[in-house]
Motif scaffolding. Structure first.
Motif, PDB file in Angstrom:
ATOM      1  N   TYR A   1     -39.205   5.404   8.971  1.00  0.00           N
ATOM      2  CA  TYR A   1     -39.257   4.209   8.121  1.00  0.00           C
ATOM      3  C   TYR A   1     -37.926   3.476   7.957  1.00  0.00           C
ATOM      4  CZ  TYR A   1     -43.877   5.886   7.252  1.00  0.00           C
ATOM      5  OH  TYR A   1     -45.170   6.296   7.444  1.00  0.00           O
ATOM      6  N   LEU A   2     -36.838   4.189   7.728  1.00  0.00           N
ATOM      7  CA  LEU A   2     -35.563   3.517   7.480  1.00  0.00           C
ATOM      8  C   LEU A   2     -35.067   2.779   8.722  1.00  0.00           C
ATOM      9  CD1 LEU A   2     -33.106   2.963   5.618  1.00  0.00           C
ATOM     10  CD2 LEU A   2     -32.073   5.024   6.615  1.00  0.00           C
ATOM     11  N   TYR A   3     -34.983   3.463   9.841  1.00  0.00           N
ATOM     12  CA  TYR A   3     -34.381   2.844  11.016  1.00  0.00           C
ATOM     13  C   TYR A   3     -35.216   1.698  11.578  1.00  0.00           C
ATOM     14  CZ  TYR A   3     -31.288   6.817  10.468  1.00  0.00           C
ATOM     15  OH  TYR A   3     -30.424   7.750   9.951  1.00  0.00           O
ATOM     16  N   PRO A   4     -36.543   1.785  11.552  1.00  0.00           N
ATOM     17  CA  PRO A   4     -37.309   0.583  11.936  1.00  0.00           C
ATOM     18  C   PRO A   4     -37.015  -0.607  11.003  1.00  0.00           C
ATOM     19  CG  PRO A   4     -38.701   2.513  12.119  1.00  0.00           C
ATOM     20  CD  PRO A   4     -37.416   2.960  11.448  1.00  0.00           C
ATOM     21  N   ALA A   5     -36.823  -0.349   9.706  1.00  0.00           N
ATOM     22  CA  ALA A   5     -36.492  -1.433   8.776  1.00  0.00           C
ATOM     23  C   ALA A   5     -35.104  -2.000   9.078  1.00  0.00           C
ATOM     24  CB  ALA A   5     -36.560  -0.937   7.333  1.00  0.00           C
ATOM     25  N   VAL A   6     -34.174  -1.137   9.428  1.00  0.00           N
ATOM     26  CA  VAL A   6     -32.835  -1.599   9.802  1.00  0.00           C
ATOM     27  C   VAL A   6     -32.927  -2.494  11.034  1.00  0.00           C
ATOM     28  CG1 VAL A   6     -30.596  -0.831  10.714  1.00  0.00           C
ATOM     29  CG2 VAL A   6     -31.612   0.322   8.724  1.00  0.00           C
ATOM     30  N   ARG A   7     -33.712  -2.084  12.017  1.00  0.00           N
ATOM     31  CA  ARG A   7     -33.893  -2.897  13.227  1.00  0.00           C
ATOM     32  C   ARG A   7     -34.479  -4.268  12.892  1.00  0.00           C
ATOM     33  NH1 ARG A   7     -33.180   0.316  17.701  1.00  0.00           N
ATOM     34  NH2 ARG A   7     -33.529   2.540  17.418  1.00  0.00           N
ATOM     35  N   GLU A   8     -35.409  -4.276  11.946  1.00  0.00           N
ATOM     36  CA  GLU A   8     -36.111  -5.515  11.599  1.00  0.00           C
ATOM     37  C   GLU A   8     -35.282  -6.449  10.725  1.00  0.00           C
ATOM     38  OE1 GLU A   8     -40.052  -6.932   9.049  1.00  0.00           O
ATOM     39  OE2 GLU A   8     -39.935  -4.858   9.777  1.00  0.00           O
TER      40      GLU A   8
ATOM     41  N   SER B   1     -20.070  13.129   7.966  1.00  0.00           N
ATOM     42  CA  SER B   1     -19.715  11.892   8.663  1.00  0.00           C
ATOM     43  C   SER B   1     -20.891  10.918   8.673  1.00  0.00           C
ATOM     44  CB  SER B   1     -19.274  12.235  10.092  1.00  0.00           C
ATOM     45  OG  SER B   1     -19.058  11.070  10.825  1.00  0.00           O
ATOM     46  N   HIS B   2     -22.077  11.442   8.934  1.00  0.00           N
ATOM     47  CA  HIS B   2     -23.297  10.634   8.959  1.00  0.00           C
ATOM     48  C   HIS B   2     -23.565  10.010   7.584  1.00  0.00           C
ATOM     49  CE1 HIS B   2     -27.381   9.510  10.193  1.00  0.00           C
ATOM     50  NE2 HIS B   2     -27.824  10.082   9.087  1.00  0.00           N
ATOM     51  N   ILE B   3     -23.423  10.803   6.537  1.00  0.00           N
ATOM     52  CA  ILE B   3     -23.631  10.305   5.169  1.00  0.00           C
ATOM     53  C   ILE B   3     -22.622   9.203   4.851  1.00  0.00           C
ATOM     54  CG2 ILE B   3     -23.346  10.936   2.727  1.00  0.00           C
ATOM     55  CD1 ILE B   3     -24.697  13.640   3.434  1.00  0.00           C
ATOM     56  N   ALA B   4     -21.368   9.429   5.179  1.00  0.00           N
ATOM     57  CA  ALA B   4     -20.339   8.422   4.906  1.00  0.00           C
ATOM     58  C   ALA B   4     -20.661   7.115   5.622  1.00  0.00           C
ATOM     59  CB  ALA B   4     -18.959   8.943   5.318  1.00  0.00           C
ATOM     60  N   ASP B   5     -21.136   7.201   6.862  1.00  0.00           N
ATOM     61  CA  ASP B   5     -21.474   6.000   7.610  1.00  0.00           C
ATOM     62  C   ASP B   5     -22.679   5.285   7.000  1.00  0.00           C
ATOM     63  OD1 ASP B   5     -21.172   4.190   9.892  1.00  0.00           O
ATOM     64  OD2 ASP B   5     -23.086   5.048  10.546  1.00  0.00           O
ATOM     65  N   GLU B   6     -23.714   6.058   6.666  1.00  0.00           N
ATOM     66  CA  GLU B   6     -24.890   5.426   6.063  1.00  0.00           C
ATOM     67  C   GLU B   6     -24.551   4.762   4.733  1.00  0.00           C
ATOM     68  OE1 GLU B   6     -28.938   7.537   7.705  1.00  0.00           O
ATOM     69  OE2 GLU B   6     -28.190   8.182   5.762  1.00  0.00           O
ATOM     70  N   GLU B   7     -23.860   5.491   3.879  1.00  0.00           N
ATOM     71  CA  GLU B   7     -23.589   4.967   2.542  1.00  0.00           C
ATOM     72  C   GLU B   7     -22.530   3.871   2.537  1.00  0.00           C
ATOM     73  OE1 GLU B   7     -23.007   8.087  -0.335  1.00  0.00           O
ATOM     74  OE2 GLU B   7     -24.881   9.084   0.237  1.00  0.00           O
ATOM     75  N   GLY B   8     -21.607   3.921   3.474  1.00  0.00           N
ATOM     76  CA  GLY B   8     -20.545   2.930   3.507  1.00  0.00           C
ATOM     77  C   GLY B   8     -20.845   1.706   4.348  1.00  0.00           C
ATOM     78  N   ASN B   9     -21.792   1.826   5.273  1.00  0.00           N
ATOM     79  CA  ASN B   9     -22.052   0.747   6.215  1.00  0.00           C
ATOM     80  C   ASN B   9     -23.523   0.323   6.233  1.00  0.00           C
ATOM     81  OD1 ASN B   9     -21.691  -1.073   8.390  1.00  0.00           O
ATOM     82  ND2 ASN B   9     -21.979   0.550   9.896  1.00  0.00           N
TER      83      ASN B   9
ATOM     84  N   LEU C   1     -28.301  -3.026   4.603  1.00  0.00           N
ATOM     85  CA  LEU C   1     -29.752  -3.074   4.394  1.00  0.00           C
ATOM     86  C   LEU C   1     -30.066  -3.664   3.022  1.00  0.00           C
ATOM     87  CD1 LEU C   1     -32.574  -2.390   5.518  1.00  0.00           C
ATOM     88  CD2 LEU C   1     -32.367  -0.170   4.369  1.00  0.00           C
ATOM     89  N   ARG C   2     -29.336  -3.239   2.006  1.00  0.00           N
ATOM     90  CA  ARG C   2     -29.572  -3.742   0.647  1.00  0.00           C
ATOM     91  C   ARG C   2     -29.401  -5.265   0.601  1.00  0.00           C
ATOM     92  NH1 ARG C   2     -29.706  -0.841  -3.990  1.00  0.00           N
ATOM     93  NH2 ARG C   2     -28.433   0.856  -3.174  1.00  0.00           N
ATOM     94  N   GLN C   3     -28.418  -5.778   1.325  1.00  0.00           N
ATOM     95  CA  GLN C   3     -28.153  -7.216   1.344  1.00  0.00           C
ATOM     96  C   GLN C   3     -29.223  -7.978   2.131  1.00  0.00           C
ATOM     97  OE1 GLN C   3     -24.434  -8.292   3.187  1.00  0.00           O
ATOM     98  NE2 GLN C   3     -24.342 -10.222   2.061  1.00  0.00           N
ATOM     99  N   ALA C   4     -29.749  -7.378   3.195  1.00  0.00           N
ATOM    100  CA  ALA C   4     -30.652  -8.093   4.094  1.00  0.00           C
ATOM    101  C   ALA C   4     -32.132  -7.938   3.756  1.00  0.00           C
ATOM    102  CB  ALA C   4     -30.422  -7.609   5.533  1.00  0.00           C
ATOM    103  N   CYS C   5     -32.471  -6.924   3.017  1.00  0.00           N
ATOM    104  CA  CYS C   5     -33.884  -6.568   2.822  1.00  0.00           C
ATOM    105  C   CYS C   5     -34.333  -6.889   1.395  1.00  0.00           C
ATOM    106  CB  CYS C   5     -34.040  -5.077   3.109  1.00  0.00           C
ATOM    107  SG  CYS C   5     -35.704  -4.556   3.463  1.00  0.00           S
TER     108      CYS C   5
END
Length: 187
Positions: free
Chosen positions: A56-63, A112-120, A125-129
């Motif tokens: 669900y998350l990554y398809p929404a990011v793509r969209e 590292s993954h968490i830092a990237d998701e939360e920082g980037n 996504l919050r701004q675009a969705c």
């Protein structure tokens, strides 16, 4: 894991729970059997979390997010790396020579993954969705985590629709195996 709120709040709460489990592992001495129990618990939670993100998350990011394909592809590569580490870790006992090395690799990869998701990714996504979409995604992620696998399956598909079709059946088998073996539970 299953907290309520929009998808970002849900996933950030998952991240904090995983970090708490990492802290429990780090607080125990090398070779302590509870390190394996916590490693199994963290693997179970990470697999469920990852399956829900992939569905669900990554398809929404793509969209919704500009450059979302590249972002989602990088996140999927991170998941593949972590999943292979978890698969290797699954075969180890706390006293095995590779256990501490693999746990350390997993913690580093996930942090590292968490830092990237939360920082980037999450801020973008919050701004675009739209908020109603984020809320709907939160509900979908919570539902997906309930039926998701609990064991790493590196060869399983990580993109819709195949992952959405296969995950519930694989999850049922994994939960049965966990129940029968007592995996992830203290004695």
């Amino acid at each position: 894991m299953g907290h309520g709120g929009n998808v970002i709040d849900e996933l950030v709460t998952d991240h904090r729970e995983v970090e708490e489990m990492f802290g429990r592992i780090e607080a125990l001495p090398s070779g302590h059997q509870d390190r394996k129990v916590y490693a199994d618990q963290v693997t179970m939670e990470l697999v469920r979390h990852s399956v829900a993100e992939e569905a669900y998350l990554y398809p929404a990011v793509r969209e919704h997010v500009a450059g979302g394909d590249a972002l989602a592809d990088q996140e999927l590569r991170d998941h593949a790396t972590a999943e292979q580490i978890m698969k290797d870790l699954e075969r180890c006992d706390a006293g095995d020579a590779d256990f501490d090395r693999l746990v350390g690799m997993l913690m580093s990869e996930i942090r590292s993954h968490i830092a990237d998701e939360e920082g980037n990714l999450f801020p973008r996504l919050r701004q675009a969705c739209p908020m109603d979409t984020l809320n709907e995604l939160g509900d979908k992620v919570r539902k997906a985590k309930k039926t998701a696998p609990t064991r790493p399956h590196p060869a399983a598909p990580d993109k819709p629709p195949a992952n959405k079709l296969l995950a519930p059946g694989t999850g049922m088998v994994d939960r049965l195996r966990d129940a029968l073996s007592g995996r992830g539970k203290f004695e």
